[in-house]
Design a protein around this motif. Structure first.
Motif, PDB file in Angstrom:
ATOM      1  N   GLY A 123       0.801  -1.224   0.000  1.00 39.34           N
ATOM      2  CA  GLY A 123       0.000   0.000   0.000  1.00 39.34           C
ATOM      3  C   GLY A 123       0.830   1.268   0.000  1.00 39.34           C
ATOM      4  O   GLY A 123       0.300   2.364  -0.195  1.00 39.34           O
ATOM      5  N   LYS A 124       2.148   1.160   0.239  1.00 40.74           N
ATOM      6  CA  LYS A 124       3.004   2.360   0.275  1.00 40.74           C
ATOM      7  C   LYS A 124       4.041   2.337  -0.840  1.00 40.74           C
ATOM      8  O   LYS A 124       4.043   3.172  -1.717  1.00 40.74           O
ATOM      9  N   HIS A 125       4.947   1.346  -0.782  1.00 46.89           N
ATOM     10  CA  HIS A 125       5.930   1.246  -1.861  1.00 46.89           C
ATOM     11  C   HIS A 125       6.330  -0.212  -2.072  1.00 46.89           C
ATOM     12  O   HIS A 125       6.309  -1.023  -1.146  1.00 46.89           O
ATOM     13  N   GLY A 126       6.652  -0.524  -3.328  1.00 47.88           N
ATOM     14  CA  GLY A 126       7.049  -1.880  -3.659  1.00 47.88           C
ATOM     15  C   GLY A 126       8.278  -1.881  -4.538  1.00 47.88           C
ATOM     16  O   GLY A 126       8.555  -0.906  -5.241  1.00 47.88           O
ATOM     17  N   LYS A 127       9.044  -2.988  -4.459  1.00 48.51           N
ATOM     18  CA  LYS A 127      10.209  -3.134  -5.312  1.00 48.51           C
ATOM     19  C   LYS A 127      10.147  -4.498  -5.975  1.00 48.51           C
ATOM     20  O   LYS A 127       9.947  -5.503  -5.299  1.00 48.51           O
ATOM     21  N   ALA A 128      10.297  -4.524  -7.292  1.00 43.39           N
ATOM     22  CA  ALA A 128      10.293  -5.786  -8.025  1.00 43.39           C
ATOM     23  C   ALA A 128      11.731  -6.170  -8.312  1.00 43.39           C
ATOM     24  O   ALA A 128      12.445  -5.441  -8.995  1.00 43.39           O
ATOM     25  N   LEU A 129      12.168  -7.317  -7.774  1.00 46.58           N
ATOM     26  CA  LEU A 129      13.521  -7.788  -8.037  1.00 46.58           C
ATOM     27  C   LEU A 129      13.548  -8.491  -9.396  1.00 46.58           C
ATOM     28  O   LEU A 129      12.516  -8.972  -9.852  1.00 46.58           O
ATOM     29  N   PRO A 130      14.711  -8.564 -10.027  1.00 51.31           N
ATOM     30  CA  PRO A 130      14.765  -9.261 -11.314  1.00 51.31           C
ATOM     31  C   PRO A 130      14.478 -10.757 -11.103  1.00 51.31           C
ATOM     32  O   PRO A 130      14.684 -11.266 -10.001  1.00 51.31           O
ATOM     33  N   PRO A 131      14.015 -11.475 -12.141  1.00 52.23           N
ATOM     34  CA  PRO A 131      13.776 -12.911 -11.989  1.00 52.23           C
ATOM     35  C   PRO A 131      15.062 -13.639 -11.568  1.00 52.23           C
ATOM     36  O   PRO A 131      16.144 -13.296 -12.038  1.00 52.23           O
ATOM     37  N   THR A 132      14.894 -14.596 -10.647  1.00 55.12           N
ATOM     38  CA  THR A 132      16.039 -15.388 -10.188  1.00 55.12           C
ATOM     39  C   THR A 132      15.676 -16.861 -10.261  1.00 55.12           C
ATOM     40  O   THR A 132      14.532 -17.210 -10.517  1.00 55.12           O
ATOM     41  N   GLY A 133      16.649 -17.732  -9.981  1.00 57.57           N
ATOM     42  CA  GLY A 133      16.369 -19.162  -9.882  1.00 57.57           C
ATOM     43  C   GLY A 133      15.411 -19.420  -8.738  1.00 57.57           C
ATOM     44  O   GLY A 133      15.254 -18.588  -7.844  1.00 57.57           O
ATOM     45  N   MET A 134      14.782 -20.586  -8.755  1.00 56.68           N
ATOM     46  CA  MET A 134      13.768 -20.913  -7.757  1.00 56.68           C
ATOM     47  C   MET A 134      14.318 -20.895  -6.334  1.00 56.68           C
ATOM     48  O   MET A 134      13.693 -20.389  -5.416  1.00 56.68           O
ATOM     49  N   ARG A 135      15.492 -21.502  -6.150  1.00 51.15           N
ATOM     50  CA  ARG A 135      16.017 -21.631  -4.803  1.00 51.15           C
ATOM     51  C   ARG A 135      16.305 -20.270  -4.192  1.00 51.15           C
ATOM     52  O   ARG A 135      15.874 -19.957  -3.082  1.00 51.15           O
ATOM     53  N   GLU A 136      17.001 -19.459  -4.970  1.00 46.96           N
ATOM     54  CA  GLU A 136      17.331 -18.120  -4.493  1.00 46.96           C
ATOM     55  C   GLU A 136      16.057 -17.303  -4.253  1.00 46.96           C
ATOM     56  O   GLU A 136      15.903 -16.645  -3.217  1.00 46.96           O
ATOM     57  N   GLY A 137      15.135 -17.381  -5.207  1.00 49.31           N
ATOM     58  CA  GLY A 137      13.909 -16.600  -5.107  1.00 49.31           C
ATOM     59  C   GLY A 137      13.049 -17.035  -3.922  1.00 49.31           C
ATOM     60  O   GLY A 137      12.553 -16.204  -3.164  1.00 49.31           O
ATOM     61  N   MET A 138      12.878 -18.338  -3.775  1.00 42.89           N
ATOM     62  CA  MET A 138      12.056 -18.834  -2.682  1.00 42.89           C
ATOM     63  C   MET A 138      12.688 -18.490  -1.331  1.00 42.89           C
ATOM     64  O   MET A 138      11.984 -18.146  -0.385  1.00 42.89           O
TER      65      MET A 138
END
Ligand code: ADP
Ligand code: ADP
Ligand code: MG
Length: 538
Positions: free
Chosen positions: A480-495
């Motif tokens: 509701g205030k601010h968001g940051k979208a990280l670049p796509p990563t591998g599943m393990r790192e992302g999860m």
């Protein structure tokens, strides 16, 4: 050998040809001649959460109405007396329950499935509604646990879906009842909220109450239930409650498509989860590199770091509600113009929005054939997409008369039959039952693999995310205030990144490979947090 003959089971239309004779004595209710028939009922037990897993239209609500005393079962004849019901369940755990129900010693409370309908029935402020519901004197605790402080003074008609869901759950928990039924408590909630709600419902059972729940997010159902019933049969025609099964085993049997005790196969193929590390992500060619994108709405600001998408891959988008996932997808779809940065590519994009608007006059077939008549006849699309989603059964219906789940399946189909390079699907599992979610997941994977196209999928259901994703895009920030979208990563790192933010760890089931949430503070939970492996340990 198969005890019950089941013939060609398309993915979500479970068809059983011959009902076994012994079932007839388990016949609980028949709505009329040639109308829906319900066989057997789920158990209800103090101190236990009983989960129900099964497709829509197989009698789950009917069973709940019976257990809540709102529907006197006719025992598939002309019964008009609760005493006969008690007799019919003699020796069964439900005998005692029906005795109490008849003597009005059972007070049931139901959290309804369609929370969107609540504003039509209930008016006024959230605070007043919850104060009125509060029979146990836990208003403050429940409001805090469900993070409802900020909406207490809001009118019910101004709540979002996720807020309505949490208010409805709070209202049920605040009642002093014996039997609590939660119909799809996870709809509209993000993962953190889903598991929190699961814990709160568990506490009800821990305090001695009997709880029954229908849930289509299998990770949540798993986390929530002590035992489960699988409901099988033919949606709209008949439904059969299985014996109660241990939760882990019951979900595994469901994924395999075969119920062991019942000796029933209800799906030809089993659903298997592969370790995502085994997937060949990033081996394809780059489809597109997108630049840094910013969207500033005044009250909310999203910043997306630049990233690349590959051909043939499925990237899931995860993050809490209100963090800008839909905003990002809309910028890629060309629906919203970025405040900074530009999406100036030659790509063809096909987009399924989160909220589906219906302004089409005509049948489902008209709509789909206008989009791409060829693909409706294509045998690959028939076997991989149209039949598994049960779309041909909807062809003759008017688009503006479809139910939520039917509309979702048509919208997903409409998006996937378009010729495009990039498919954007915002929350495709909303309103779908478990079997349909699995069907959609398989369809997305197979189509992208076969056609070498790319899909971005916003999703909260962890099993779906695990099943479909090659890579992950994590959204962080303050909802509701601010968001940051990280670049796509591998599943393990992302999860790991995503689940660390949520504070939940998962392990893999050794038999099916499906992800299972660890209980908070269990040995595994603590070990995995220590080494920073939130998703699974290799
Ligand atoms: P579920 O909760 O599993 O989606 P329901 O118990 O709501 O299933 O409905 C099972 C079937 O019974 C559906 O096909 C529905 O149309 C039918 N049904 C429900 N209520 C009635 C009724 N009052 N009269 C006739 N049929 C009904
Ligand atoms: P998510 O999909 O992650 O739940 P959204 O992208 O839908 O999040 O919304 C992120 C934030 O942006 C929310 O606070 C929402 O209220 C706000 N927002 C979305 N669209 C608009 C708009 N058109 N004008 C102003 N604020 C908006
Ligand atoms: Mg969204």
């Amino acid at each position: 050998g198969c005890g019950i003959c089941v013939h060609k089971c398309p993915f979500n239309a479970i068809t059983i040809v011959n009902l076994p004779e012994e079932l007839e004595e388990g016949c609980v209710h028949r709505y009329g001649v040639n109308a829906f028939v319900l066989y057997r009922l789920p158990v209800v037990k103090d101190g236990m959460v009983v989960g129900i897993l099964g497709p829509n239209g197989t009698g789950k609500t009917t069973a709940v109405k019976i257990l809540a005393g709102q529907l006197l079962p006719n025992l598939c004849g002309d019964n008009e007396d609760w005493d006969n019901v008690i007799r019919a369940f003699r020796g069964n755990e439900l005998q005692n329950y029906f005795e109490k129900l008849k003597n009005r010693q059972i007070k049931p409370v139901v959290k309804p499935q369609y929370v969107d309908l609540i504003p039509k029935a209930v008016k006024g402020k959230v605070r007043d509604l919850l104060k009125k519901a509060d029979e146990v004197g836990k208003f403050d605790d429940v409001v805090r646990e469900l993070e409802l402080e900020n909406v207490l003074d809001r009118d019910i008609k101004h709540l979002s879906g996720g807020e309505l869901q949490r208010v409805a759950i709070a209202a049920a928990i605040l009642r002093d009842a014996h039997f609590y039924f939660f119909d799809e408590p996870s709809s509209y909630l993000d993962i953190k909220q889903r598991l929190k709600v699961a814990r709160i419902i568990r506490h009800l059972a821990d305090s001695g109450k009997a709880v029954l729940t229908v849930e289509h997010d299998l990770a949540v159902l798993d986390y929530l239930s002590d035992v489960i019933h699988v409901v099988y049969g033919k949606p709209g025609a008949y439904g059969i409650f299985s014996q109660p099964k241990g939760t882990r085993n019951g979900i595994n049997e469901f994924l395999r498509g075969y119920l062991k005790d019942e000796n029933v196969r209800f799906r030809p193929q089993e659903i298997r989860f592969t370790k995502s590390s085994e997937r060949k992500s990033q081996e394809g060619e780059i489809l597109v590199e997108y630049p840094r994108l910013v969207k500033d709405y005044g009250g909310f600001r999203l910043e997306a770091e630049p990233g690349a998408l590959y051909m043939g891959e499925v990237v899931s988008i995860v993050g809490p509600n209100g963090i800008g996932k839909t905003t990002f997808v809309k910028m890629l779809a060309g629906v919203e113009k970025p405040t900074e940065g530009e999406v100036d590519w030659e790509l063809k994009v096909s987009y399924k929005p989160q909220y589906i608007k219906v302004d089409y006059e005509g049948t489902v077939y008209d709509l789909l054939s206008k989009i791409n008549a060829g693909k409706l006849l294509n045998s690959f699309y028939k076997t991989e997409l149209l039949n598994p989603l049960g779309v041909p059964d909807l062809y003759d219906k008017q688009v503006n008369e479809l139910s939520g789940g039917e509309l979702q399946r048509v919208a997903i189909t409409a998006a996937l039959i378009r010729d495009a390079d990039l498919y954007l699907l915002d929350e495709p599992s909303a309103y779908l039952d478990v079997e349909q979610r699995l069907a959609v997941s398989r369809a997305i994977r197979h189509l992208m693999e076969k056609e070498g196209k790319t899909a971005l999928v916003v999703e909260h259901d962890v099993l779906m995310i695990d099943y479909i994703s090659d890579r992950l895009m994590v959204f962080e920030g303050e909802p509701g205030k601010h968001g940051k979208a990280l670049p796509p990563t591998g599943m393990r790192e992302g999860m790991n990144r995503f689940l660390a933010g949520v504070g939940i760890t998962f392990r893999r089931d050794p038999d099916t490979g499906r992800p299972r949430a660890n209980k908070e503070n269990s040995v595994k939970d603590r070990e995995q947090k220590e080494i920073g492996e939130y998703y699974y340990v290799a």
